[in-house]
Design a protein around this motif. Structure first.
Motif, PDB file in Angstrom:
ATOM      1  N   ARG A   1       0.834  -1.200   0.000  1.00  0.00           N
ATOM      2  CA  ARG A   1       0.000   0.000   0.000  1.00  0.00           C
ATOM      3  C   ARG A   1       0.869   1.249   0.000  1.00  0.00           C
ATOM      4  N   ASN A   2       1.865   1.280   0.864  1.00  0.00           N
ATOM      5  CA  ASN A   2       2.750   2.444   0.942  1.00  0.00           C
ATOM      6  C   ASN A   2       3.465   2.687  -0.381  1.00  0.00           C
ATOM      7  N   GLU A   3       3.934   1.614  -0.994  1.00  0.00           N
ATOM      8  CA  GLU A   3       4.658   1.742  -2.260  1.00  0.00           C
ATOM      9  C   GLU A   3       3.743   2.248  -3.376  1.00  0.00           C
ATOM     10  N   VAL A   4       2.550   1.657  -3.464  1.00  0.00           N
ATOM     11  CA  VAL A   4       1.623   2.015  -4.541  1.00  0.00           C
ATOM     12  C   VAL A   4       1.112   3.443  -4.380  1.00  0.00           C
ATOM     13  N   LEU A   5       0.781   3.825  -3.149  1.00  0.00           N
ATOM     14  CA  LEU A   5       0.258   5.172  -2.921  1.00  0.00           C
ATOM     15  C   LEU A   5       1.334   6.243  -3.037  1.00  0.00           C
ATOM     16  N   LYS A   6       2.575   5.875  -2.795  1.00  0.00           N
ATOM     17  CA  LYS A   6       3.675   6.843  -2.882  1.00  0.00           C
ATOM     18  C   LYS A   6       4.044   7.158  -4.321  1.00  0.00           C
ATOM     19  N   ASP A   7       4.094   6.145  -5.159  1.00  0.00           N
ATOM     20  CA  ASP A   7       4.610   6.331  -6.511  1.00  0.00           C
ATOM     21  C   ASP A   7       3.591   6.049  -7.619  1.00  0.00           C
ATOM     22  N   VAL A   8       2.971   4.894  -7.590  1.00  0.00           N
ATOM     23  CA  VAL A   8       2.151   4.444  -8.718  1.00  0.00           C
ATOM     24  C   VAL A   8       0.876   5.266  -8.877  1.00  0.00           C
ATOM     25  N   VAL A   9       0.110   5.404  -7.799  1.00  0.00           N
ATOM     26  CA  VAL A   9      -1.165   6.118  -7.887  1.00  0.00           C
ATOM     27  C   VAL A   9      -0.981   7.575  -8.289  1.00  0.00           C
ATOM     28  N   PRO A  10      -0.061   8.327  -7.660  1.00  0.00           N
ATOM     29  CA  PRO A  10       0.148   9.713  -8.105  1.00  0.00           C
ATOM     30  C   PRO A  10       0.566   9.813  -9.568  1.00  0.00           C
ATOM     31  N   PHE A  11       1.396   8.880 -10.022  1.00  0.00           N
ATOM     32  CA  PHE A  11       1.827   8.881 -11.421  1.00  0.00           C
ATOM     33  C   PHE A  11       0.630   8.771 -12.359  1.00  0.00           C
ATOM     34  N   TYR A  12      -0.225   7.779 -12.100  1.00  0.00           N
ATOM     35  CA  TYR A  12      -1.375   7.569 -12.976  1.00  0.00           C
ATOM     36  C   TYR A  12      -2.372   8.720 -12.898  1.00  0.00           C
ATOM     37  N   LEU A  13      -2.656   9.186 -11.688  1.00  0.00           N
ATOM     38  CA  LEU A  13      -3.638  10.256 -11.542  1.00  0.00           C
ATOM     39  C   LEU A  13      -3.153  11.553 -12.193  1.00  0.00           C
ATOM     40  N   ASN A  14      -1.873  11.848 -12.058  1.00  0.00           N
ATOM     41  CA  ASN A  14      -1.328  13.050 -12.704  1.00  0.00           C
ATOM     42  C   ASN A  14      -1.401  12.936 -14.221  1.00  0.00           C
ATOM     43  N   LYS A  15      -1.062  11.779 -14.731  1.00  0.00           N
ATOM     44  CA  LYS A  15      -1.108  11.563 -16.181  1.00  0.00           C
ATOM     45  C   LYS A  15      -2.544  11.628 -16.703  1.00  0.00           C
ATOM     46  N   LEU A  16      -3.479  11.027 -15.977  1.00  0.00           N
ATOM     47  CA  LEU A  16      -4.882  11.055 -16.387  1.00  0.00           C
ATOM     48  C   LEU A  16      -5.434  12.476 -16.322  1.00  0.00           C
ATOM     49  N   ASP A  17      -5.013  13.229 -15.315  1.00  0.00           N
ATOM     50  CA  ASP A  17      -5.442  14.623 -15.200  1.00  0.00           C
ATOM     51  C   ASP A  17      -4.963  15.431 -16.406  1.00  0.00           C
ATOM     52  N   GLU A  18      -3.726  15.201 -16.800  1.00  0.00           N
ATOM     53  CA  GLU A  18      -3.177  15.874 -17.981  1.00  0.00           C
ATOM     54  C   GLU A  18      -3.913  15.442 -19.247  1.00  0.00           C
ATOM     55  N   LEU A  19      -4.264  14.156 -19.310  1.00  0.00           N
ATOM     56  CA  LEU A  19      -4.974  13.634 -20.476  1.00  0.00           C
ATOM     57  C   LEU A  19      -6.329  14.322 -20.634  1.00  0.00           C
TER      58      LEU A  19
END
Length: 203
Positions: A118-136
């Motif tokens: 959970r810590n790993e995914v919320l630290k790196d993976v989730v922000p990466f995807y959400l930022n990219k989707l927001d830009e999209l």
């Protein structure tokens, strides 16, 4: 006139995109929600032993993305050509990548492993995807693809409560373009009418 019967657990999750698209198309459907203790009895009656399952005139259909895509085509919100359809599919598959990353810790039974993941995914993976989707969404005039409303937008917003619940965060916080997309989809009168009357659940 066709009849529609949707069978799923008593939550939104992966059945909600089907509920959204049927509501968008103003199609009446039977919304069957069974308790989890009844799943062992129901499972053998479902194709491949999985839900959600949508019965159309008695024919059982499974795979929520395929079903939502099909009705998106029927509704005229699946892109004007194959290229536009591809852009929608890419966006939805990317959302599935995000969902699978979150699911990797949510469904983990070992609590120690779960917390580490959970810590790993919320630290790196989730922000990466959400930022990219927001830009999209920003680059597509407020939508996931083709600067126009699509079944992909309905799919994403329909499972957003599920994603937020599993992640333990509001996925729209600090992502204004995703929040704007959410407001757009939930503002569609037929979608709003469904959301206002649907049974309450966290995910």
């Amino acid at each position: 006139m066709s009849t529609y019967k949707l069978t799923y657990f008593p939550v939104k999750a992966l059945a909600e995109p089907i509920r959204f698209i049927l509501s968008y198309m103003d199609k009446e459907f039977e919304d069957v929600r069974f308790e989890r203790e009844n799943w062992p009895t129901i499972k053998p009656t479902m194709p491949f032993g999985k839900v959600p399952v949508l019965e159309v005139d008695g024919t059982q259909l499974h795979q929520s993305t395929a079903i939502t895509r099909y009705f998106g085509k029927e509704a005229g919100i699946a892109g004007k050509d194959n290229w536009e359809a591809l852009q929608i599919d890419i966006a939805v598959d990317t959302i599935h990548d995000l969902r699978q990353a979150i699911s990797s810790f949510w469904y983990e039974s070992d609590e120690n492993v779960k917390e580490k993941k959970r810590n790993e995914v919320l630290k790196d993976v989730v922000p990466f995807y959400l930022n990219k989707l927001d830009e999209l969404v920003k680059s597509n005039g407020g939508y996931l693809a083709n600067s126009a409303l699509s079944w992909g937008d309905l799919y994403f917003i329909a499972i957003s409560d599920y994603l937020s619940h599993m992640a333990g965060i509001d996925i729209f916080e600090n992502h204004p373009n995703l929040k704007s997309l959410k407001d757009t989809v939930l503002g569609i009168p037929k979608i709003k009418a469904w959301v206002d009357k649907r049974p309450k659940s966290d995910l």
